[in-house]
Design a protein around this motif. Structure first.
Motif, mmCIF file in Angstrom:
data_model
loop_
_atom_site.group_PDB
_atom_site.id
_atom_site.type_symbol
_atom_site.label_atom_id
_atom_site.label_comp_id
_atom_site.label_asym_id
_atom_site.label_seq_id
_atom_site.Cartn_x
_atom_site.Cartn_y
_atom_site.Cartn_z
ATOM 1 N N MET A 1 0.826 -1.203 0.000
ATOM 2 C CA MET A 1 0.000 0.000 0.000
ATOM 3 C C MET A 1 0.861 1.255 0.000
ATOM 4 O O MET A 1 0.542 2.232 -0.676
ATOM 5 N N TRP B 1 1.916 1.748 -3.453
ATOM 6 C CA TRP B 1 0.849 2.329 -4.262
ATOM 7 C C TRP B 1 0.746 3.827 -4.012
ATOM 8 O O TRP B 1 0.619 4.617 -4.944
ATOM 9 N N THR C 1 3.409 6.106 -5.538
ATOM 10 C CA THR C 1 3.392 6.124 -7.013
ATOM 11 C C THR C 1 1.983 6.355 -7.550
ATOM 12 O O THR C 1 1.702 6.044 -8.708
ATOM 13 N N ALA C 2 1.100 6.901 -6.740
ATOM 14 C CA ALA C 2 -0.315 7.023 -7.098
ATOM 15 C C ALA C 2 -0.557 7.821 -8.376
ATOM 16 O O ALA C 2 -1.523 7.571 -9.084
ATOM 17 N N ARG D 1 0.128 3.031 -14.590
ATOM 18 C CA ARG D 1 -0.323 1.773 -13.980
ATOM 19 C C ARG D 1 0.843 0.801 -13.822
ATOM 20 O O ARG D 1 0.952 0.110 -12.807
ATOM 21 N N ARG E 1 2.960 1.778 -10.815
ATOM 22 C CA ARG E 1 2.260 1.434 -9.570
ATOM 23 C C ARG E 1 2.327 -0.062 -9.303
ATOM 24 O O ARG E 1 2.541 -0.491 -8.167
ATOM 25 N N CYS E 2 2.156 -0.866 -10.353
ATOM 26 C CA CYS E 2 2.241 -2.328 -10.182
ATOM 27 C C CYS E 2 3.637 -2.747 -9.735
ATOM 28 O O CYS E 2 3.789 -3.607 -8.867
ATOM 29 N N MET F 1 4.014 -1.766 -6.051
ATOM 30 C CA MET F 1 3.291 -2.697 -5.179
ATOM 31 C C MET F 1 4.008 -4.047 -5.129
ATOM 32 O O MET F 1 4.070 -4.675 -4.069
ATOM 33 N N ILE G 1 -6.156 -1.501 -1.882
ATOM 34 C CA ILE G 1 -5.689 -1.119 -3.219
ATOM 35 C C ILE G 1 -6.822 -1.258 -4.230
ATOM 36 O O ILE G 1 -7.009 -0.411 -5.103
ATOM 37 N N ARG H 1 -8.523 1.901 -6.551
ATOM 38 C CA ARG H 1 -8.344 1.956 -8.002
ATOM 39 C C ARG H 1 -9.276 2.958 -8.669
ATOM 40 O O ARG H 1 -8.939 3.534 -9.679
ATOM 41 N N PRO I 1 -6.382 9.912 -7.236
ATOM 42 C CA PRO I 1 -5.122 9.817 -6.494
ATOM 43 C C PRO I 1 -4.814 11.130 -5.783
ATOM 44 O O PRO I 1 -5.254 12.196 -6.214
ATOM 45 N N THR J 1 1.594 13.065 -2.239
ATOM 46 C CA THR J 1 2.390 11.875 -2.526
ATOM 47 C C THR J 1 3.819 12.056 -2.036
ATOM 48 O O THR J 1 4.388 11.168 -1.394
#
Length: 186
Positions: free
Chosen positions: A77, A80, A83-84, A88, A91-92, A95, A135, A139, A143, A149
């Motif tokens: 988390m 995530w 990198t919000a 994508r 972020r992956c 995580m 998470i 989605r 963000p 951040t």
């Protein structure tokens, strides 16, 4: 990286960062509630298993590993969150790096005999399910801003630097009381 004191402070930093903008306050509440639920389930299981003396000896289970649960909950988390606003894919990756940290914690716990494989898997699954739920809920959320951040990333880094290896006294007091309560049953 699975220490309850460190995980609690990192979680507080994440909740604070998410609570600042109105758009992510609901996510902050879900994140805090999920953290409390994961911690409560680990604690309740351990307290219940004190009554069984050594848990379920046949499978080496005395309760889910709190360290594995905290690592699996917090680090994906946190990845995530920092990198919000990224793509994508980024972020992956963040995580996944958080999940690898959690896996590293679990490996160390088993390798040094602190927990059995069953205990670390149970803790990791418990924390991972909590993080996954947060998470998944995030989605569709807007963000946090880039400032939030960066603030969250800075807070996590500072907390990690200051807290790593230092126990939180209230948690240690709770641990001492639990051991005192369990002593007559051993």
């Amino acid at each position: 990286m699975g220490d309850s004191g460190l995980a609690t402070l990192v979680t507080a930093a994440v909740v604070l960062a998410l609570a600042i903008p109105k758009a992510t306050r609901g996510l902050a509440c879900r994140w805090a509630a999920a953290f409390v639920l994961v911690v409560s389930l680990v604690l309740a299981t351990k307290l219940r298993l004190f009554g069984w003396r050594d848990g379920i000896a046949a499978i080496g289970f005395r309760g889910p590993s709190g360290h594995a649960a905290m690592a699996a909950f917090v680090w994906p988390m946190a990845g995530w969150l920092v990198t919000a606003r990224a793509s994508r894919r980024v972020r992956c990756v963040a995580m996944a790096v958080g999940a690898l940290f959690a896996l590293g914690v679990a490996v160390v716990l088993v390798a040094y005999g602190f927990h059995s494989l069953v205990e670390t898997v149970a803790g990791g699954l418990l924390g991972g399910i909590g993080a996954g739920a947060c998470i998944f809920a995030a989605r569709s959320a807007q963000p946090p801003s880039a400032r939030v951040t960066w603030l969250a990333a800075l807070a996590v880094a500072v907390v990690f630097g200051l807290q790593h290896g230092s126990p939180l006294e209230p948690l240690r007091q709770l641990e001492r009381k639990a051991h005192k309560l369990a002593a007559p049953y051993r």
